[in-house]
Design a protein around this motif. Structure first.
Motif, PDB file in Angstrom:
ATOM      1  N   GLY A   1     -17.510 -10.442   5.527  1.00  0.00           N
ATOM      2  CA  GLY A   1     -17.457 -10.424   4.066  1.00  0.00           C
ATOM      3  C   GLY A   1     -16.271  -9.663   3.503  1.00  0.00           C
ATOM      4  O   GLY A   1     -16.327  -9.165   2.374  1.00  0.00           O
ATOM      5  N   VAL A   2     -15.203  -9.587   4.279  1.00  0.00           N
ATOM      6  CA  VAL A   2     -14.029  -8.837   3.817  1.00  0.00           C
ATOM      7  C   VAL A   2     -12.879  -9.820   3.562  1.00  0.00           C
ATOM      8  O   VAL A   2     -12.520 -10.594   4.448  1.00  0.00           O
ATOM      9  N   THR A   3     -12.342  -9.787   2.375  1.00  0.00           N
ATOM     10  CA  THR A   3     -11.150 -10.575   2.071  1.00  0.00           C
ATOM     11  C   THR A   3      -9.961  -9.834   2.649  1.00  0.00           C
ATOM     12  O   THR A   3      -9.789  -8.640   2.393  1.00  0.00           O
ATOM     13  N   SER A   4      -9.161 -10.546   3.434  1.00  0.00           N
ATOM     14  CA  SER A   4      -8.112  -9.818   4.137  1.00  0.00           C
ATOM     15  C   SER A   4      -6.839 -10.635   4.191  1.00  0.00           C
ATOM     16  O   SER A   4      -6.864 -11.858   4.076  1.00  0.00           O
ATOM     17  N   CYS A   5      -5.756  -9.920   4.395  1.00  0.00           N
ATOM     18  CA  CYS A   5      -4.446 -10.568   4.372  1.00  0.00           C
ATOM     19  C   CYS A   5      -3.453  -9.642   5.057  1.00  0.00           C
ATOM     20  O   CYS A   5      -3.580  -8.419   4.964  1.00  0.00           O
ATOM     21  N   PHE A   6      -2.461 -10.229   5.741  1.00  0.00           N
ATOM     22  CA  PHE A   6      -1.413  -9.352   6.269  1.00  0.00           C
ATOM     23  C   PHE A   6      -0.448  -9.018   5.148  1.00  0.00           C
ATOM     24  O   PHE A   6      -0.178  -9.848   4.267  1.00  0.00           O
ATOM     25  N   VAL A   7       0.049  -7.796   5.178  1.00  0.00           N
ATOM     26  CA  VAL A   7       0.850  -7.323   4.037  1.00  0.00           C
ATOM     27  C   VAL A   7       2.164  -8.094   3.889  1.00  0.00           C
ATOM     28  O   VAL A   7       2.680  -8.244   2.774  1.00  0.00           O
ATOM     29  N   GLU A   8       2.680  -8.607   5.002  1.00  0.00           N
ATOM     30  CA  GLU A   8       3.954  -9.316   4.934  1.00  0.00           C
ATOM     31  C   GLU A   8       3.855 -10.551   4.035  1.00  0.00           C
ATOM     32  O   GLU A   8       4.858 -11.034   3.508  1.00  0.00           O
ATOM     33  N   PHE A   9       2.636 -11.057   3.875  1.00  0.00           N
ATOM     34  CA  PHE A   9       2.410 -12.191   2.972  1.00  0.00           C
ATOM     35  C   PHE A   9       2.898 -11.833   1.561  1.00  0.00           C
ATOM     36  O   PHE A   9       3.502 -12.656   0.867  1.00  0.00           O
ATOM     37  N   ILE A  10       2.635 -10.603   1.163  1.00  0.00           N
ATOM     38  CA  ILE A  10       3.046 -10.182  -0.186  1.00  0.00           C
ATOM     39  C   ILE A  10       4.575 -10.088  -0.254  1.00  0.00           C
ATOM     40  O   ILE A  10       5.194 -10.496  -1.240  1.00  0.00           O
ATOM     41  N   GLY A  11       5.189  -9.592   0.824  1.00  0.00           N
ATOM     42  CA  GLY A  11       6.653  -9.544   0.870  1.00  0.00           C
ATOM     43  C   GLY A  11       7.238 -10.940   0.711  1.00  0.00           C
ATOM     44  O   GLY A  11       8.177 -11.168  -0.056  1.00  0.00           O
ATOM     45  N   ALA A  12       6.649 -11.901   1.435  1.00  0.00           N
ATOM     46  CA  ALA A  12       7.143 -13.279   1.362  1.00  0.00           C
ATOM     47  C   ALA A  12       6.919 -13.856  -0.034  1.00  0.00           C
ATOM     48  O   ALA A  12       7.775 -14.550  -0.583  1.00  0.00           O
ATOM     49  N   MET A  13       5.760 -13.541  -0.599  1.00  0.00           N
ATOM     50  CA  MET A  13       5.452 -14.093  -1.922  1.00  0.00           C
ATOM     51  C   MET A  13       6.394 -13.524  -2.985  1.00  0.00           C
ATOM     52  O   MET A  13       6.875 -14.250  -3.854  1.00  0.00           O
ATOM     53  N   LEU A  14       6.668 -12.252  -2.893  1.00  0.00           N
ATOM     54  CA  LEU A  14       7.594 -11.653  -3.862  1.00  0.00           C
ATOM     55  C   LEU A  14       8.978 -12.298  -3.734  1.00  0.00           C
ATOM     56  O   LEU A  14       9.656 -12.551  -4.735  1.00  0.00           O
ATOM     57  N   ALA A  15       9.357 -12.588  -2.494  1.00  0.00           N
ATOM     58  CA  ALA A  15      10.650 -13.246  -2.308  1.00  0.00           C
ATOM     59  C   ALA A  15      10.617 -14.658  -2.883  1.00  0.00           C
ATOM     60  O   ALA A  15      11.545 -15.083  -3.576  1.00  0.00           O
ATOM     61  N   ALA A  16       9.522 -15.365  -2.618  1.00  0.00           N
ATOM     62  CA  ALA A  16       9.432 -16.761  -3.073  1.00  0.00           C
ATOM     63  C   ALA A  16       9.465 -16.856  -4.590  1.00  0.00           C
ATOM     64  O   ALA A  16       9.968 -17.825  -5.153  1.00  0.00           O
ATOM     65  N   THR A  17       8.928 -15.837  -5.249  1.00  0.00           N
ATOM     66  CA  THR A  17       8.903 -15.873  -6.712  1.00  0.00           C
ATOM     67  C   THR A  17      10.135 -15.188  -7.311  1.00  0.00           C
ATOM     68  O   THR A  17      10.201 -14.985  -8.519  1.00  0.00           O
TER      69      THR A  17
ATOM     70  N   LYS B   1       4.730   0.589  -6.778  1.00  0.00           N
ATOM     71  CA  LYS B   1       4.761   0.166  -8.179  1.00  0.00           C
ATOM     72  C   LYS B   1       3.407  -0.352  -8.659  1.00  0.00           C
ATOM     73  O   LYS B   1       3.307  -0.978  -9.723  1.00  0.00           O
ATOM     74  N   GLY B   2       2.379  -0.124  -7.857  1.00  0.00           N
ATOM     75  CA  GLY B   2       1.031  -0.521  -8.283  1.00  0.00           C
ATOM     76  C   GLY B   2       0.791  -2.020  -8.233  1.00  0.00           C
ATOM     77  O   GLY B   2      -0.111  -2.537  -8.899  1.00  0.00           O
ATOM     78  N   MET B   3       1.599  -2.720  -7.437  1.00  0.00           N
ATOM     79  CA  MET B   3       1.426  -4.178  -7.358  1.00  0.00           C
ATOM     80  C   MET B   3       0.549  -4.609  -6.189  1.00  0.00           C
ATOM     81  O   MET B   3       0.331  -5.800  -6.000  1.00  0.00           O
TER      82      MET B   3
END
Ligand code: SF4
Ligand code: SF4
Lengths: 353, 410
Positions: free
Chosen positions: B64-80, B112-114
């Motif tokens: 019941g834990v939503t989980s993600c590798f942190v690098e996903f956020i790095g990639a997403m920030l780059a993609a956007t 930055k609280g993101m």
């Protein structure tokens, strides 16, 4: 130095179980990244943005400036070391090369696994021409290791007291010799040094600092700090005190278990940490600085070293909060790169006065 | 802000699919599930774990834990197009610019609280040393507990048993934080979904091997690594099936991913995450298609639902970026053969020691199977030093060389 009778066991990481090499009747041989002017070829196999420690060790091997080795032991300490292991096997296929898993934490699952990895290495060393390691042999080597560590402690104390002629630079020479000699020779040499009477070595007027970091084996580089006015009140380098420093062996009678505890319990390089106390590396630096009554802290870290780069911001912040001045030097293990930083070291020492 | 972003994305895709079912495509379904995951990550309601790349996401889903590798956020920030601000934030805080930008972006985002506050962190020692460092920093930043999974380099029995034991300890750690014990039935169910998804993903990749390939460069970009986040859920199966069906239909209709496919490329490690026109350049100017990505492969065997920990351990050990480079090269050479690859591109992501440190031996290994490698020098996340002109020139020269040497596969 290396008579034909010596079975040399090459290594490049301060976490290498030297006591096991000794128990196998082998002589440790640290492939230091200094001591030659090797062509810079490592980038062709690795990348230029890999830690210069690893690149220089590989340059040395590619230049053929490594003696005949019975074995070469790599520790799984970091990405760069893993890639060095790969590249080493490609360029020196004649070596018997072993790779030892090294957990980044010392949790309940890690210790038995590491014990197992050490036992496997013992078997591999025996297959590679080393002596079979039984419990008694290993216990003897553990005692020898601990004795070496204690003798080195005594020499460090003398350096601090200013009663060891040659000071920290000479101690560094001794560290380098200890890294590539049979334990028995190391014990005899250290014993003689400790028996020699203390002599005034003149470190008066120098300002005490803590020096920490990873790879800085050149005695002249260590001497440079004194020339700039620093008294190395304590030092935590993987080519310095950390090689023979040992953790608590614990109470388990199994010497492999003791060896595992002594290695995992060493003063940690930044690649090893306590997951229950994140960034305790920074607090450890602070407490060593306090214990040494250091007026400032100098870090010497080789470029592109991810384990250190990840922890340095915390170190800087922790020291800033305690108003302990901090100087970060990034280098390539050599005196040359440090020489360029001379002015910064002098300015830092000036500020500490 | 991030919740809003993902919520708008989810609603937008859902509306399109509802109003115009003809728009339904494998990529849309995939984007929808990824956006839903993003929305859950930022919802503030789910139990949340930030993880390393090879965490057992199906185990966490079962708990019941939503989980993600942190690098996903790095990639997403780059993609956007948003990574620069966060990279700068991390650098201003002392994180060296010559470390991996996935990690720096995450550290900047955390500062930055993101990054939403998680319940705990799970670091994995594979694929890289930098990954553990970033998790240790994040755990200290959020003052949350950290669990470290040490991923051995080899899958010998002792190493598999060790990692399986760590995963059992991880389940205990999660239980302590959630107050919910692990249900072995739920885990078996999750693993069954993982197995089904992995089987369908294998089919997807086999279809991609077809000559001409049904895939275009965008189809499977980041697929294998991101799909791992859906493991343990029925969505993983649904998404994989959508890709399989789309590719099967393209093959049946004789519609290749890149019309007039001439050159088949293998992409090593990760794609460039920010907007760039390299893929368009390859396809439109040279009829060259990235038909295979190193990380798009199922490198593990089905996991025993009745005794899942050893299988999950083997899966984590098996990823191409773990282990000695020999194994990695063997896998790449095998892919080259299967996909009938003409040439490989290695971005040599700046700051990735484990990846770039292998580039020489990877190039030598692929040369032995007659596949030349173009080693680029690009930061896949940080646009600040990106030199498109130089990239284009090098890629053009590489493709010309490939064209001149003809098809190595006859
Ligand atoms: S200096 Fe750092 S990167 Fe280099 S081998 Fe040592 S720990 Fe690894
Ligand atoms: S690119 Fe390399 S250093 Fe960065 S997260 Fe991936 S494996 Fe780690």
């Amino acid at each position: 130095m290396n008579g034909p009778q010596l079975k040399l066991a090459g290594f490049a990481c301060a976490y290498t179980p030297l006591a096991l090499l000794d128990a196998a009747g082998m002589t440790p041989f640290r492939v230091l990244p200094v001591g030659g002017d090797w062509p810079d070829q490592a980038g062709t196999l690795l990348h230029d943005n890999i830690c210069p420690h690893v690149k220089r060790v590989l340059n040395r091997a590619m230049a053929g400036d490594v003696p005949e080795l019975s074995v070469m032991v790599f520790m799984n300490s970091c990405d760069a070391m893993r890639r060095l292991y790969d590249a080493w096997r490609a360029i020196r296929p004649q070596d018997r090369t072993f790779f030892v898993e090294l957990p980044p934490t010392a949790d309940e699952n890690a210790v038995p696994y590491f014990v197992n990895a050490l036992k496997r290495l013992a078997g591999e060393l025996a297959e590679a021409g080393g002596d079979p390691i039984d419990q008694a042999r290993l216990l003897n080597s553990l005692v020898a290791w601990k004795t070496i560590a204690n003798l080195q402690d005594e020499l460090r104390a003398r350096v601090r007291r200013g009663s060891f002629p040659g000071g920290p630079a000479r101690l560094q020479e001794i560290y380098n010799q200890c890294a590539s000699r049979p334990f028995s020779d190391t014990l005899a040499a250290l014993d003689a040094l400790v028996r020699a009477p203390e002599e005034a070595a003149g470190n008066k007027g120098l300002v005490p600092v803590l020096l920490f970091g990873n790879v800085l084996p050149d005695p002249e580089a260590i001497a440079l700090f004194e020339q700039c006015g620093a008294k190395i009140a304590d030092e935590d380098l993987c080519t310095g005190s950390r090689l023979f420093a040992a953790g608590d062996p614990g109470t388990d009678p199994d010497p492999f278990r003791q060896l595992a505890s002594m290695i995992l319990g060493k003063p940690p390089c930044a690649r090893t940490f306590d997951s229950s106390a994140p960034l305790s590396f920074a607090r450890n630096v602070l407490s060593r600085a306090r214990q040494a009554e250091a007026a400032g802290v100098i870090a010497h870290v080789v470029k592109f070293c991810d384990p250190y780069l990840a922890r340095l911001p915390a170190v800087r912040e922790t020291l800033r909060q305690q108003q302990i001045p901090f100087l970060l030097l990034e280098g390539d293990c050599t005196l040359g790169s440090l020489g360029q930083a001379r002015t910064r070291i002098e300015a830092f020492m000036e500020m500490l006065r | 802000m991030m919740f809003q972003y993902f919520d708008t994305l989810v609603t937008g895709i859902e509306n399109v699919l509802e109003n115009d079912p003809s728009q339904k495509s494998h990529r849309k379904l995939y984007a929808l599930e990824v956006a839903r995951l993003g929305r859950r990550l930022y919802s503030g309601t789910d139990r949340l774990a930030w993880c390393g790349v090879v965490a057992p996401f199906d185990l966490l889903a079962a708990m019941g834990v939503t989980s993600c590798f942190v690098e996903f956020i790095g990639a997403m920030l780059a993609a956007t197009g948003a990574s620069s601000e966060f990279l700068k934030e991390a650098e201003d805080a002392g994180f060296a610019p010559d470390t991996c930008a996935y990690h720096r972006a995450v550290l900047g985002a955390g500062r930055k609280g993101m990054m939403p506050e998680p319940d705990f962190f799970i670091a994995t020692s594979a694929p890289c040393t930098g990954g553990i460092g970033v998790m240790e920093n994040m755990a200290a930043m959020f003052k949350k507990d950290l669990f470290v999974l040490n991923i051995p380099q080899n899958d010998d029995p002792a190493s598999v048993a060790y990692l399986a034991d760590q995963m059992r300890s991880l389940a205990d750690f999660v239980s302590r934080h959630t107050g919910q014990p692990l249900s072995m039935n739920r885990l078996a169910e999750a693993v069954t979904y993982s197995n089904r998804a992995a089987a369908v993903m294998s089919e997807v990749y086999r279809l991609a091997e077809h000559v001409p390939s049904p895939v275009c460069a965008k189809d499977l970009r980041n697929f294998g690594i991101v799909a791992a986040l859906l493991l343990g859920t029925p969505q993983a199966v649904t998404v994989a099936e959508a890709f399989r069906d789309a590719f099967a239909a393209r093959i049946a209709n004789n519609t290749p991913g890149v019309p007039g496919e001439k050159i088949r490329l293998l992409w090593i490690q990760n794609r460039v995450q920010f907007k760039n026109n390299l893929e368009d350049l390859l396809e439109n100017e040279f009829h060259a298609c990235i038909v295979a990505d190193e990380l798009n492969d199922v490198t593990w065997d089905p996991i025993d639902p009745a005794d899942p920990f050893p299988g999950m351990a083997k899966r984590a050990i098996s990823i191409p970026l773990n282990g000695p480079v020999e194994r990695r090269v063997k896998h790449l050479a095998d892919m080259a053969r299967r996909y009938k690859i003409h040439g490989a591109i290695n971005p040599c992501h700046f700051g990735c020691r484990q990846g770039t440190g292998a580039r020489g031996l990877v190039a030598l290994g692929l040369k032995q199977v007659n596949v030349p490698v173009l080693n680029l020098e690009v930061d896949c996340v940080d646009t600040r030093n990106y030199a498109p002109g130089q990239m284009h020139t090098r890629i053009a020269a590489f493709i010309e060389m490939l064209e001149n040497r003809g098809n190595p596969w006859g």
